[in-house]
Write a protein that holds these residues in place. Sequence first.
Motif, PDB file in Angstrom:
ATOM      1  N   ALA A  21       0.807  -1.230   0.000  1.00  0.00           N
ATOM      2  CA  ALA A  21       0.000   0.000   0.000  1.00  0.00           C
ATOM      3  C   ALA A  21       0.837   1.276   0.000  1.00  0.00           C
ATOM      4  CB  ALA A  21      -0.941  -0.005   1.204  1.00  0.00           C
ATOM      5  N   MET A  22       2.145   1.158  -0.110  1.00  0.00           N
ATOM      6  CA  MET A  22       3.043   2.305   0.046  1.00  0.00           C
ATOM      7  C   MET A  22       2.673   3.483  -0.854  1.00  0.00           C
ATOM      8  SD  MET A  22       7.195   2.454  -0.440  1.00  0.00           S
ATOM      9  CE  MET A  22       7.113   2.181  -2.215  1.00  0.00           C
ATOM     10  N   LEU A  49      -3.274 -10.290   1.983  1.00  0.00           N
ATOM     11  CA  LEU A  49      -2.124  -9.713   2.679  1.00  0.00           C
ATOM     12  C   LEU A  49      -1.879  -8.314   2.137  1.00  0.00           C
ATOM     13  CD1 LEU A  49       0.460  -9.681   4.430  1.00  0.00           C
ATOM     14  CD2 LEU A  49       1.634 -10.861   2.550  1.00  0.00           C
ATOM     15  N   ILE A  50      -2.011  -7.315   2.998  1.00  0.00           N
ATOM     16  CA  ILE A  50      -1.723  -5.931   2.630  1.00  0.00           C
ATOM     17  C   ILE A  50      -0.615  -5.417   3.536  1.00  0.00           C
ATOM     18  CG2 ILE A  50      -2.622  -3.578   2.545  1.00  0.00           C
ATOM     19  CD1 ILE A  50      -5.329  -4.689   1.808  1.00  0.00           C
ATOM     20  N   ASP A  51       0.392  -4.809   2.913  1.00  0.00           N
ATOM     21  CA  ASP A  51       1.555  -4.307   3.649  1.00  0.00           C
ATOM     22  C   ASP A  51       1.505  -2.792   3.732  1.00  0.00           C
ATOM     23  OD1 ASP A  51       4.488  -4.691   4.644  1.00  0.00           O
ATOM     24  OD2 ASP A  51       4.628  -3.166   3.074  1.00  0.00           O
ATOM     25  N   ASN A  61      -1.190   6.373   5.668  1.00  0.00           N
ATOM     26  CA  ASN A  61      -1.492   5.177   4.886  1.00  0.00           C
ATOM     27  C   ASN A  61      -2.323   4.191   5.699  1.00  0.00           C
ATOM     28  OD1 ASN A  61      -0.315   2.314   3.588  1.00  0.00           O
ATOM     29  ND2 ASN A  61      -0.519   3.973   2.105  1.00  0.00           N
ATOM     30  N   GLU A  62      -2.005   4.064   6.971  1.00  0.00           N
ATOM     31  CA  GLU A  62      -2.793   3.195   7.848  1.00  0.00           C
ATOM     32  C   GLU A  62      -4.214   3.739   7.995  1.00  0.00           C
ATOM     33  OE1 GLU A  62       0.698   1.481  10.818  1.00  0.00           O
ATOM     34  OE2 GLU A  62      -0.129   3.484  11.167  1.00  0.00           O
ATOM     35  N   ASP A  63      -4.335   5.051   8.161  1.00  0.00           N
ATOM     36  CA  ASP A  63      -5.657   5.674   8.256  1.00  0.00           C
ATOM     37  C   ASP A  63      -6.485   5.390   7.011  1.00  0.00           C
ATOM     38  OD1 ASP A  63      -5.599   6.889  10.792  1.00  0.00           O
ATOM     39  OD2 ASP A  63      -4.516   8.636  10.031  1.00  0.00           O
ATOM     40  N   THR A 248       0.582  -0.365  -6.386  1.00  0.00           N
ATOM     41  CA  THR A 248       0.176   0.492  -7.488  1.00  0.00           C
ATOM     42  C   THR A 248      -0.986   1.359  -7.046  1.00  0.00           C
ATOM     43  OG1 THR A 248      -0.617   0.514  -9.784  1.00  0.00           O
ATOM     44  CG2 THR A 248      -1.443  -1.250  -8.371  1.00  0.00           C
ATOM     45  N   THR A 249      -1.225   2.440  -7.786  1.00  0.00           N
ATOM     46  CA  THR A 249      -2.430   3.238  -7.586  1.00  0.00           C
ATOM     47  C   THR A 249      -3.391   3.051  -8.751  1.00  0.00           C
ATOM     48  OG1 THR A 249      -1.419   5.164  -8.663  1.00  0.00           O
ATOM     49  CG2 THR A 249      -1.178   4.991  -6.266  1.00  0.00           C
TER      50      THR A 249
END
Length: 280
Positions: A21-22, A49-51, A61-63, A248-249
């Motif tokens: 998710a970076m 699995l999401i990192d 990003n967590e929010d 990716t976005t």
Amino acid sequence: MTATTFRIGGDLEVRRLGFGAMHLRPETAEERAACVAVARRAVELGVTLIDTAHLYGWGANEDLLAEALHPYPEGLLIATKVGIRQTTSGEGWRHAGEPADVRTQVDEALRRLRLDRIGLLQLHRLDPGVPIPDQLGGLRDLRDEGKIGHIGLSEVSVSELTAARAVVDIASVQNRYNLLDREHEPVLKACEAAGIAFLPWRPVAAGVSGARSAEIAAVAEELGATPTQVSLAWLLAHSPVILPIPGTTSPAHLEENLGADSVQLTQQQYDRLTALPTGV
């Protein structure tokens, strides 16, 4: 047939192709809506699995992931990372491996992700100013308290992994690794021997040209796949403990990435790719 799932820590079963998710760091409301849609689409396409990490937008990003996915579907593992703090000088960050600082960051991550327990908590970097037994001991205490389930590391050497494992069980390692960048092959082999999940970041080499690019493209054409899919398929075939987390976005790129686990390399194709020169 390449296995499509893996049990992290022996009990967290996930699809081996995950999502990093970076890149989900929107600056406008329109971009935020698009990022939320990509995260949701990843789960619709079967990602389990999401990192993420505190470093990715310093908690933003967590929010965003919580906004997009909470309440989380059963079986979805969101792994996050701590151990880095923002600064207003120098490189803009510092190591933060002191047990008290790690504890605070874990509490912050639990709040932002709206979780009672983080299934996989990874130390983003070992703090060179804090003894490894202290850093890993602090994480072990948090695990024993039930705030985290399994403990992982990022950007470590074989000797650092060995030292950490002497303190607490390690469930995952996240190092830079791809078809054309295998500097951490010894770490991968150590993980394979111990049954530790290996999450390669930057799983697809960017900006590749010349003969190496041509060979990857040739294999892709033979399989009716894309070069990106071939690069990810090679990772899946290379070791059963590898769990790529391409990010990716773009919804189209997301679907392309996740289609890689249906690409089956022949032994001859795998060998051709493995023989490619690595490094810059």
